[in-house]
Scaffold this motif. Structure first.
Motif, short mmCIF file in Angstrom:
data_model
loop_
_atom_site.label_atom_id
_atom_site.label_comp_id
_atom_site.label_asym_id
_atom_site.label_seq_id
_atom_site.Cartn_x
_atom_site.Cartn_y
_atom_site.Cartn_z
N ASN A 136 44.03 8.77 38.43
CA ASN A 136 42.86 9.02 39.28
C ASN A 136 41.90 7.83 39.19
O ASN A 136 40.76 8.00 38.76
CB ASN A 136 42.14 10.29 38.83
CG ASN A 136 42.96 11.53 39.04
OD1 ASN A 136 44.14 11.46 39.35
ND2 ASN A 136 42.34 12.68 38.89
N GLU B 285 35.68 9.72 35.54
CA GLU B 285 36.27 10.78 34.72
C GLU B 285 35.49 10.97 33.42
O GLU B 285 35.05 10.01 32.79
CB GLU B 285 37.71 10.43 34.34
CG GLU B 285 38.68 10.43 35.50
CD GLU B 285 40.11 10.23 35.02
OE1 GLU B 285 41.02 10.55 35.78
OE2 GLU B 285 40.32 9.72 33.90
N PRO C 271 41.31 12.65 29.33
CA PRO C 271 40.55 13.06 30.52
C PRO C 271 40.41 14.58 30.61
O PRO C 271 41.38 15.32 30.39
CB PRO C 271 41.38 12.52 31.69
CG PRO C 271 42.75 12.35 31.14
CD PRO C 271 42.60 12.05 29.68
N GLN C 272 39.20 15.06 30.93
CA GLN C 272 38.93 16.50 31.00
C GLN C 272 38.47 16.95 32.38
O GLN C 272 38.64 18.10 32.75
CB GLN C 272 37.84 16.87 29.98
CG GLN C 272 38.12 16.45 28.57
CD GLN C 272 39.30 17.16 27.95
OE1 GLN C 272 39.66 18.26 28.35
NE2 GLN C 272 39.97 16.51 27.00
N TRP C 273 37.83 16.02 33.10
CA TRP C 273 37.17 16.41 34.34
C TRP C 273 36.89 15.12 35.10
O TRP C 273 36.76 14.06 34.47
CB TRP C 273 35.85 17.12 34.00
CG TRP C 273 35.03 17.57 35.16
CD1 TRP C 273 35.07 18.80 35.77
CD2 TRP C 273 34.03 16.81 35.86
NE1 TRP C 273 34.16 18.83 36.80
CE2 TRP C 273 33.51 17.63 36.87
CE3 TRP C 273 33.53 15.52 35.74
CZ2 TRP C 273 32.53 17.21 37.75
CZ3 TRP C 273 32.54 15.09 36.61
CH2 TRP C 273 32.04 15.94 37.60
N GLY C 274 36.83 15.20 36.42
CA GLY C 274 36.54 13.99 37.17
C GLY C 274 35.94 14.30 38.52
O GLY C 274 36.02 15.42 39.02
N TYR D 144 38.32 7.91 40.47
CA TYR D 144 37.48 8.98 39.96
C TYR D 144 36.63 8.48 38.79
O TYR D 144 37.09 7.66 37.99
CB TYR D 144 38.33 10.14 39.43
CG TYR D 144 38.75 11.14 40.47
CD1 TYR D 144 39.25 10.74 41.70
CD2 TYR D 144 38.64 12.51 40.22
CE1 TYR D 144 39.64 11.68 42.65
CE2 TYR D 144 39.03 13.45 41.15
CZ TYR D 144 39.54 13.02 42.36
OH TYR D 144 39.92 13.95 43.29
C1 NAG Z 1 42.83 13.97 39.08
O1 NAG Z 1 43.08 14.27 40.45
C2 NAG Z 1 43.63 15.55 40.66
C3 NAG Z 1 44.02 15.67 42.12
O2 NAG Z 1 42.95 15.32 42.95
C4 NAG Z 1 42.61 16.59 40.22
O3 NAG Z 1 43.13 17.90 40.41
C5 NAG Z 1 42.30 16.38 38.75
O4 NAG Z 1 41.28 17.27 38.36
C6 NAG Z 1 41.84 14.97 38.51
N1 NAG Z 1 41.66 14.78 37.07
C7 NAG Z 1 40.59 14.16 36.57
C8 NAG Z 1 40.51 14.07 35.09
O5 NAG Z 1 39.72 13.68 37.25
#
Ligand code: NAG
Ligand code: NAG
Length: 332
Positions: free
Chosen positions: A153, A158, A165-168, A156
């Protein structure tokens, strides 16, 4: 009329009232110009920020202040800060490129449950390069941080906990992203609050276990580009403060006058005097990000990574951990 003015002031105060206690304010209001950041030095530790992690050019090459650089929802600050990274941003002989501020305070920033607030924005001019990995608003031990340019990603922003990675959120130009790290230093966990623009923060990730710790001098307000490159990048920052007690979810009340170090040192609950603030303890954090010439690297020092040529052996009790492979490995 006077009563109208008083009412307006009162409603502003109510609107911007903070739920908790600000134990350190990173408001830029005390910096009339960026030259003021240069007033800080190891022998003259003044102001809200330590300013030493940057490249060789004048401060105005890396930092700029302007009302258009803040989140417009932040009515308590006059200016936001533009942070620049480019090919001159090497610090202390490192190949990594970095422009970072560190809190300057006598408060203990690593006790109890604290909320580390900040807002960040990228523009379409000189945007962060998504093919290059970055660490943003991180701690020396990387127990929590933001990263950008990380596969898969890579576009993103993040949130990572202990390099995982936990959230983005897709990092789009012109949108202010407001964050608060919800750090339980006592219980050893960290969660995340987030909103965009002028929206109130909401908790977007529950607390998860982490080795949460800080020496109160390793919250890196800024950006580290792990992969050296000549591309110029700008980042916009405002609303930086650290709060104890309950979290303030409204955006825009973070700056302004601070109860900061003076009140925290006199506050009854958290006036633990063990907080390191001397220049000798400060140099611990600076040493830890340095490629020491010796054969053994210190805790939180780099021990490997692309184009790294410093010591790869970690001192007793620490091992070499892949914080941002293949670019950055660190003794932990
Ligand atoms: C990465 O992208 C996917 C698909 O868009 C998303 O579901 C996921 O939450 C993302 N992960 C992070 C850590 O941003
Ligand atoms: C910064 O240093 C300059 C030069 O010594 C001084 O005139 C100025 O008042 C200082 N500003 C602050 C905010 O400390």
């Amino acid at each position: 009329m006077l009563s109208f003015g008083a009412l307006t002031l009162l409603s502003l105060l109510v609107k911007n009232a903070r739920a908790g206690t600000t134990i350190w304010s990173g408001s830029f209001n005390t910096y009339p110009t960026v030259a003021t950041f240069d007033n800080w030095s190891w022998s003259n530790e003044v102001g809200e920020y330590q300013w030493y992690i940057h490249g060789s050019q004048p401060t105005s090459h890396y930092l700029a202040l302007d009302p258009s650089y803040k989140n417009p929802a932040d009515t308590s600050e006059t200016n936001g800060l533009k942070i620049t990274i480019d090919q001159t941003s090497n610090w202390n002989g490192q190949t990594m490129e970095r422009t970072e501020l560190i809190p300057q305070t006598t408060a203990n920033l690593g006790t109890g449950n604290l909320f580390y607030h900040f807002s960040i924005m990228r523009d379409s001019t000189n945007p962060p390069e998504s093919s290059l990995e970055h660490q943003i608003f991180f701690f020396e031990s990387h127990f929590t941080e933001l990263k950008y340019g990380v596969s898969p990603n890579s576009t993103y922003l993040e949130w990572h906990v202990s390099s995982s990675p936990q959230w983005g959120v897709s990092w789009d130009a012109g949108t202010w992203l407001n964050f608060a790290y919800d750090i339980d230093f006592s219980g050893g966990s960290v969660g995340l609050w987030f909103s965009t623009g002028s929206n109130a923060l909401t908790k977007v990730h529950a607390n998860i276990a982490a080795s949460a710790s800080t020496n109160s001098e390793d919250f890196h307000v800024g950006v580290l580009r792990i992969v050296p490159d000549s591309v110029v990048e700008n980042y916009y920052v405002s609303g930086v403060y650290i709060e104890s007690g309950s979290i303030t979810t409204s955006v825009g009340s973070g700056g302004g006058s601070s109860s900061s170090s003076s009140s925290s040192s006199s506050s009854s609950s958290s006036s633990t005097s063990s907080t390191p603030t001397s220049s000798s303890s400060s140099s611990v954090s600076s040493t830890s990000t340095t490629s020491a010439a010796g054969a053994t690297q210190t805790k939180y020092g780099q021990c490997g990574g692309t184009s790294y040529s410093g010591p790869t052996t970690c001192g007793t009790g620490t091992t070499c951990v892949a914080v941002s492979p293949p670019y950055y490995y660190q003794c932990q």
